[in-house]
Design a protein around this motif. Sequence first.
Motif, mmCIF file in Angstrom:
data_model
loop_
_atom_site.group_PDB
_atom_site.id
_atom_site.type_symbol
_atom_site.label_atom_id
_atom_site.label_comp_id
_atom_site.label_asym_id
_atom_site.label_seq_id
_atom_site.Cartn_x
_atom_site.Cartn_y
_atom_site.Cartn_z
ATOM 1 N N ASN A 45 0.839 -1.203 0.000
ATOM 2 C CA ASN A 45 0.000 0.000 0.000
ATOM 3 C C ASN A 45 0.873 1.252 0.000
ATOM 4 N N ARG A 76 -0.012 5.837 -5.252
ATOM 5 C CA ARG A 76 -1.034 6.642 -5.940
ATOM 6 C C ARG A 76 -0.739 6.600 -7.436
ATOM 7 N N ASN A 134 -5.633 14.269 1.183
ATOM 8 C CA ASN A 134 -5.839 12.817 1.226
ATOM 9 C C ASN A 134 -7.140 12.418 0.548
ATOM 10 N N LEU A 135 -8.170 13.245 0.714
ATOM 11 C CA LEU A 135 -9.457 12.958 0.086
ATOM 12 C C LEU A 135 -9.344 13.037 -1.440
ATOM 13 N N ARG A 185 -7.527 10.043 -2.714
ATOM 14 C CA ARG A 185 -8.365 8.849 -2.638
ATOM 15 C C ARG A 185 -9.433 8.853 -3.741
ATOM 16 N N SER A 219 -6.207 7.243 -6.644
ATOM 17 C CA SER A 219 -5.907 5.991 -5.962
ATOM 18 C C SER A 219 -5.262 5.024 -6.953
ATOM 19 N N SER A 252 -7.557 3.774 -9.616
ATOM 20 C CA SER A 252 -8.267 4.719 -10.480
ATOM 21 C C SER A 252 -7.858 4.528 -11.936
#
Length: 372
Positions: free
Chosen positions: A174, A177, A218-219, A222, A226, A229
């Motif tokens: 993890n 991005r 961060n939003l 995400r 991500s 995506s």
Amino acid sequence: MTTGEADFLSTFGLSAPPAVQVEPGQVVVVVLVYNEMLRLPAFLKHYRNIGIEKFIFVDNASVDGTADYLKAQADVVLISTQKPFKSYKSTGRELIADTYLAGHWVLFPDADELLVYPGWPDLSVPELVEYLQGHGFEALFTTMVDMYAEGGLSEMNYASGDDLIEACPNFDPNGYRFNPLKGSHGKRFETPVRHVFGGTRERIFHTEAKRSRTALDNLIIRLFFSIRSKAPATGFRRKLDRLVLKLIKNSLPDPAAVQSKVQFLKWKKGLKFSGSVHNVRQNLELAPDWAALLHFKYLNDYALKVAEALERKQHTDNSGHYLDYHKQLETLQAQGLSFEESQRFEGDRSLLACGLMRESQLLKTWRRNAKS
């Protein structure tokens, strides 16, 4: 002698071109190396096992036996050069491919990178190419996954020829991005429109940004960037992508190490890479699937490699990234790279599960039909 041939000889400092015989339909691996004897036996074994029958190596005056070892390999064409690596990093691969490999599928891994993909190891590279060509794809996007051992690097006793995956079985599942490059670079190179960032490099090395990351940053990451995506498919969406990136770019590490490449493609004369094989200037039809390059930088010779890079200054920005590697050297030698979320690599399913590899329904169906 043509202009292209003259450029080839001048770039590598050769008096005559090497003899390279490539069979129709043959997939070729092209590699630039300096002092890679520790990794080469495992590297060659891996690629031979997945169906590669022809290798072209450029050796930059290695002093560890690399050249002698490669000369003894029947499936290897060796180009030995005294020219500094940085003088041909951007053009050397292109010149080799333009001269010998037009119309062939080519892989451009580094000597510390092993290619894996959906269906590996049962599916061979020639079979994967059959799928790619059969559906009109021109290239395959590959992520870069840093692999590491449990303990400190000073405890490693990896020997040349040992299995690399067994020696370094762990990776970061993890912290990644999927976003466009910053600045004009992303506009000048058409393929790919996004890259993977993060993972081990940003967890340990490239951690500094112009400002702290906020909850809003961060939003946005995400929602828009991500690892699962999708890259924008139109010019308008690409512009929108870059506008959204501007909202968060100051919260991202600078420099940020690109963790993906376009190093597996069907070669056409005139294709141009960026400084490495991360980007291609022209627009290529990428498959919807992702492969991965398992990256084995962190072996017994890590400290030596960092020292060599800083002394030789042959890599991007005069090997600037290696300054970050050097800062963490003592910690890595003593403690290694593992952390509480490290995961053991258990084949392609490990990377598919965390989004570092992708398999489309198209490939799943093709594989199923190929078996029947």
